[in-house]
Design a protein around this motif. Structure first.
Motif, PDB file in Angstrom:
ATOM      1  N   THR A 113      47.052  51.791  33.922  1.00 44.83           N
ATOM      2  CA  THR A 113      47.282  53.057  33.375  1.00 44.83           C
ATOM      3  C   THR A 113      46.044  53.507  33.020  1.00 44.83           C
ATOM      4  OG1 THR A 113      49.538  52.024  32.053  1.00 44.83           O
ATOM      5  CG2 THR A 113      48.217  54.026  31.146  1.00 44.83           C
ATOM      6  N   ASN A 114      44.881  52.728  32.651  1.00 46.37           N
ATOM      7  CA  ASN A 114      43.454  53.255  32.526  1.00 46.37           C
ATOM      8  C   ASN A 114      42.735  53.160  33.652  1.00 46.37           C
ATOM      9  OD1 ASN A 114      43.233  53.632  29.220  1.00 46.37           O
ATOM     10  ND2 ASN A 114      44.459  51.629  29.593  1.00 46.37           N
ATOM     11  N   LYS A 115      43.286  52.850  34.723  1.00 43.89           N
ATOM     12  CA  LYS A 115      42.276  53.164  36.021  1.00 43.89           C
ATOM     13  C   LYS A 115      40.948  52.187  36.204  1.00 43.89           C
ATOM     14  CE  LYS A 115      44.593  57.432  37.168  1.00 43.89           C
ATOM     15  NZ  LYS A 115      44.500  58.903  37.785  1.00 43.89           N
ATOM     16  N   ILE A 116      41.143  51.048  35.560  1.00 45.96           N
ATOM     17  CA  ILE A 116      40.133  49.946  35.603  1.00 45.96           C
ATOM     18  C   ILE A 116      40.281  49.153  36.576  1.00 45.96           C
ATOM     19  CG2 ILE A 116      38.794  48.477  34.228  1.00 45.96           C
ATOM     20  CD1 ILE A 116      38.735  51.228  32.856  1.00 45.96           C
ATOM     21  N   PRO A 117      39.418  48.899  37.520  1.00 46.80           N
ATOM     22  CA  PRO A 117      39.705  47.758  38.215  1.00 46.80           C
ATOM     23  C   PRO A 117      39.254  46.480  37.903  1.00 46.80           C
ATOM     24  CG  PRO A 117      37.522  48.940  38.752  1.00 46.80           C
ATOM     25  CD  PRO A 117      38.354  49.764  37.856  1.00 46.80           C
ATOM     26  N   SER A 118      40.096  45.555  38.360  1.00 49.89           N
ATOM     27  CA  SER A 118      40.016  44.081  38.059  1.00 49.89           C
ATOM     28  C   SER A 118      39.818  43.214  39.456  1.00 49.89           C
ATOM     29  CB  SER A 118      40.882  43.417  37.050  1.00 49.89           C
ATOM     30  OG  SER A 118      42.112  43.315  37.776  1.00 49.89           O
ATOM     31  N   THR A 303      32.016  29.456  41.962  1.00 52.58           N
ATOM     32  CA  THR A 303      31.813  30.206  43.225  1.00 52.58           C
ATOM     33  C   THR A 303      32.807  31.490  43.162  1.00 52.58           C
ATOM     34  OG1 THR A 303      33.468  28.892  44.491  1.00 52.58           O
ATOM     35  CG2 THR A 303      31.042  28.361  44.373  1.00 52.58           C
ATOM     36  N   GLU A 304      33.834  31.462  42.807  1.00 55.35           N
ATOM     37  CA  GLU A 304      34.831  32.694  42.858  1.00 55.35           C
ATOM     38  C   GLU A 304      34.411  33.626  41.577  1.00 55.35           C
ATOM     39  OE1 GLU A 304      36.560  29.697  45.171  1.00 55.35           O
ATOM     40  OE2 GLU A 304      35.941  29.285  43.164  1.00 55.35           O
ATOM     41  N   GLY A 305      33.979  33.108  40.451  1.00 54.30           N
ATOM     42  CA  GLY A 305      33.599  34.161  39.569  1.00 54.30           C
ATOM     43  C   GLY A 305      32.279  34.749  40.010  1.00 54.30           C
ATOM     44  N   TYR A 306      31.449  34.106  40.837  1.00 54.54           N
ATOM     45  CA  TYR A 306      30.095  34.652  41.276  1.00 54.54           C
ATOM     46  C   TYR A 306      30.656  35.728  42.539  1.00 54.54           C
ATOM     47  CZ  TYR A 306      25.634  34.524  43.522  1.00 54.54           C
ATOM     48  OH  TYR A 306      24.336  34.890  44.114  1.00 54.54           O
ATOM     49  N   ASP A 307      31.558  35.361  43.295  1.00 59.01           N
ATOM     50  CA  ASP A 307      31.998  36.310  44.151  1.00 59.01           C
ATOM     51  C   ASP A 307      32.606  37.390  43.686  1.00 59.01           C
ATOM     52  OD1 ASP A 307      30.807  34.919  46.283  1.00 59.01           O
ATOM     53  OD2 ASP A 307      32.706  33.827  46.917  1.00 59.01           O
ATOM     54  N   ALA A 308      33.458  37.018  42.729  1.00 63.53           N
ATOM     55  CA  ALA A 308      34.120  38.555  42.135  1.00 63.53           C
ATOM     56  C   ALA A 308      33.284  39.372  41.461  1.00 63.53           C
ATOM     57  CB  ALA A 308      35.195  37.805  40.903  1.00 63.53           C
ATOM     58  N   ALA A 309      32.320  38.958  40.748  1.00 69.27           N
ATOM     59  CA  ALA A 309      31.274  39.806  40.249  1.00 69.27           C
ATOM     60  C   ALA A 309      30.723  40.410  41.183  1.00 69.27           C
ATOM     61  CB  ALA A 309      30.428  38.895  39.276  1.00 69.27           C
ATOM     62  N   ASN A 310      30.246  39.822  42.272  1.00 64.07           N
ATOM     63  CA  ASN A 310      29.492  40.390  43.329  1.00 64.07           C
ATOM     64  C   ASN A 310      30.199  41.555  44.231  1.00 64.07           C
ATOM     65  OD1 ASN A 310      26.579  39.563  43.438  1.00 64.07           O
ATOM     66  ND2 ASN A 310      27.279  37.632  44.193  1.00 64.07           N
ATOM     67  N   ALA A 311      31.555  41.400  44.218  1.00 65.80           N
ATOM     68  CA  ALA A 311      32.320  42.314  44.636  1.00 65.80           C
ATOM     69  C   ALA A 311      32.106  43.792  44.114  1.00 65.80           C
ATOM     70  CB  ALA A 311      33.841  41.858  44.938  1.00 65.80           C
ATOM     71  N   ILE A 312      32.149  43.673  42.433  1.00 64.06           N
ATOM     72  CA  ILE A 312      31.946  44.712  41.766  1.00 64.06           C
ATOM     73  C   ILE A 312      30.680  45.306  41.866  1.00 64.06           C
ATOM     74  CG2 ILE A 312      32.092  45.540  39.411  1.00 64.06           C
ATOM     75  CD1 ILE A 312      34.463  43.478  38.890  1.00 64.06           C
ATOM     76  N   LEU A 313      29.707  44.269  41.757  1.00 65.02           N
ATOM     77  CA  LEU A 313      28.166  44.807  41.761  1.00 65.02           C
ATOM     78  C   LEU A 313      27.824  45.398  43.213  1.00 65.02           C
ATOM     79  CD1 LEU A 313      26.862  41.549  40.190  1.00 65.02           C
ATOM     80  CD2 LEU A 313      27.141  43.642  39.269  1.00 65.02           C
ATOM     81  N   LYS A 314      28.418  45.211  44.094  1.00 60.31           N
ATOM     82  CA  LYS A 314      28.111  45.836  45.452  1.00 60.31           C
ATOM     83  C   LYS A 314      28.659  47.122  45.500  1.00 60.31           C
ATOM     84  CE  LYS A 314      27.721  41.502  48.202  1.00 60.31           C
ATOM     85  NZ  LYS A 314      26.319  41.749  49.071  1.00 60.31           N
ATOM     86  N   ALA A 315      29.852  47.231  44.883  1.00 61.52           N
ATOM     87  CA  ALA A 315      30.284  48.516  44.562  1.00 61.52           C
ATOM     88  C   ALA A 315      29.451  49.417  43.937  1.00 61.52           C
ATOM     89  CB  ALA A 315      31.788  48.804  44.134  1.00 61.52           C
ATOM     90  N   ILE A 326      34.362  52.592  41.814  1.00 63.06           N
ATOM     91  CA  ILE A 326      34.308  51.200  42.027  1.00 63.06           C
ATOM     92  C   ILE A 326      35.541  50.791  42.733  1.00 63.06           C
ATOM     93  CG2 ILE A 326      34.389  48.715  41.027  1.00 63.06           C
ATOM     94  CD1 ILE A 326      32.672  50.172  38.710  1.00 63.06           C
ATOM     95  N   ASN A 327      36.752  50.927  42.447  1.00 65.09           N
ATOM     96  CA  ASN A 327      37.988  50.773  42.887  1.00 65.09           C
ATOM     97  C   ASN A 327      37.946  51.122  44.513  1.00 65.09           C
ATOM     98  OD1 ASN A 327      40.562  49.414  42.320  1.00 65.09           O
ATOM     99  ND2 ASN A 327      41.443  51.541  42.991  1.00 65.09           N
ATOM    100  N   GLU A 328      37.725  52.266  44.830  1.00 65.26           N
ATOM    101  CA  GLU A 328      37.483  52.733  46.005  1.00 65.26           C
ATOM    102  C   GLU A 328      36.724  51.860  46.909  1.00 65.26           C
ATOM    103  OE1 GLU A 328      39.363  55.102  47.686  1.00 65.26           O
ATOM    104  OE2 GLU A 328      40.620  55.047  46.036  1.00 65.26           O
ATOM    105  N   LYS A 329      35.648  51.473  46.455  1.00 59.53           N
ATOM    106  CA  LYS A 329      34.726  50.643  47.267  1.00 59.53           C
ATOM    107  C   LYS A 329      35.009  49.523  47.306  1.00 59.53           C
ATOM    108  CE  LYS A 329      30.797  53.489  47.316  1.00 59.53           C
ATOM    109  NZ  LYS A 329      30.458  53.906  48.622  1.00 59.53           N
TER     110      LYS A 329
END
Length: 377
Positions: A113-118, A303-315, A326-329
């Motif tokens: 609803t708030n358009k926040i990517p997770s 490792t998954e927490g690290y990768d999940a964060a990096n997906a957002i950080l790379k965006a 961020i969601n589009e990236k």
């Protein structure tokens, strides 16, 4: 270990929070059980995420990132309270988590609803990927991959004739046990099952059912606090059948709960890749950096927490300064993570369905390999 960062996010614009055009600082959250009974499954990915943010900020990027932790204690209702605070007060731009499937089910409609990517590092319930959420992603395969692959591994290596499907009453444990049981039943294995209140102190009636059925394989669906307790009582009753569990149990805390002798030869499955004494370059580099920061080895979902964060950080590094950007990236994400190739399908599912199997030997958990190739040593 569950260190709260206490980082206060500012409002929009250039001050941080949810961001906007020209923002120089954004706040992202990491959410899960940080102080509750199953915190050992959540602290490693939270720590992995913080390591990723620290490494990102050291590169002196145009947009700095703050990380704020949100403790749910594994309760869906608390997760809802936490996410409302994260959105309204802290104005997060994105969220790593929630860690568990029940929390995800409660929280993701609010994020939508708030358009926040997770990006969740650990929630594996299959139906999460069928909810139609446009702002949801995960970096682990779902239970439709884990259950059948573990079942096929056991069928190939142990050839059971009778299997008992044990689970707590939670959605994760019940769903994974059903997935394993359905696969085995289709291959002609005789199946019995029982569901147990994870908080129950007396489980003797279930242990009696297992003993009467005389299985040569037992699968326990649930988190280590439950599966370890059940394992101890099953072994104490003299039941020696091969015992297995899923990703919620891949932690030394399982051995602590069951006892070193009782946990010997237990098989565990996970869509996660844990660097137990790994010599692989990318895993060793991560493990060394993690240990240098946290003074402990990375465990499940680190490792998954690290990768999940990096997906957002790379965006963000690619120019995204709002939640929607961020969601589009994230839709176009494709990079070699520490755990696996990080690329999302249209529905937010990770593109790979790789499952790993582990084994407990003399109190130590070790990686056997990919489920379709590993041998039961």
């Amino acid at each position: 270990m569950a260190i709260s960062l206490g980082l206060a996010a500012c409002g929009g614009g250039s001050g941080g929070g949810k961001g906007g055009e020209g923002a120089t600082e954004l706040t992202i959250g990491v959410m899960g059980d940080l102080t509750g009974p199953d915190r050992a499954l959540v602290i490693p990915p939270a720590n992995g995420a913080e390591l990723a943010v620290e490494e990102y900020n050291k590169k002196n990027p145009k947009v700095k990132v703050k990380l704020k932790r949100y403790d749910t204690q594994g309760k869906a209702e608390q997760a809802v309270n936490q996410v409302n605070q994260a959105i309204k007060k802290d104005k997060i731009a994105a969220l790593i988590g929630p860690a568990f499937s029940s929390e995800s089910r409660a929280v993701n409609p609010i994020l939508q609803t708030n358009k926040i990517p997770s990006v969740t590092p650990s929630a594996t319930a299959t139906d999460l990927g069928k909810s139609g959420w446009k702002y949801w992603h995960r970096v682990v395969a779902n239970d439709d991959a884990q259950g059948p692959q573990l079942a096929e591994f056991v069928l190939r290596t142990a050839q059971p004739k009778k299997a008992f499907m044990l689970s707590d009453q939670g959605e994760y444990g019940v769903g994974l046990a059903k997935s394993v049981g359905d696969t085995m039943k289709a291959k002609g294995v005789q199946i019995a099952e029982d569901k147990v209140d994870a908080q129950a102190s007396d489980v003797s009636s279930t242990v009696a059912k297992i003993k009467s059925f005389q299985p040569d394989f037992i699968f326990a669906g649930g988190y280590y606090s439950f599966t370890g307790k059940m394992l101890k009582q099953i072994r104490d009753a003299g039941i020696t059948a091969l015992y297995a569990s899923g990703d919620g149990s891949v932690d030394p805390a399982l051995v602590d709960a069951a006892g070193k002798e009782q946990a010997d030869n237990v098989v565990l499955s996970c869509a996660c890749k844990i660097p137990f004494k790994s010599t692989a370059t990318e895993l060793k580099t991560f493990a060394d950096a993690y240990k240098a920061k946290w003074n402990t080895d990375p465990l499940i979902y680190g490792t998954e927490g690290y990768d999940a964060a990096n997906a957002i950080l790379k965006a963000i590094e690619a120019g995204a300064t709002t939640s929607e950007q961020i969601n589009e990236k994230l839709k176009a994400t494709d990079f070699a993570g520490v755990s696996k190739q990080i690329k999302f399908q249209e529905n937010g599912e990770i593109a790979t369905s790789l499952i790993y199997v582990y084994k407990v030997t003399k109190g130590e958990i070790s990686l056997l390999g990919e489920a379709d190739k590993a041998a039961l040593q």
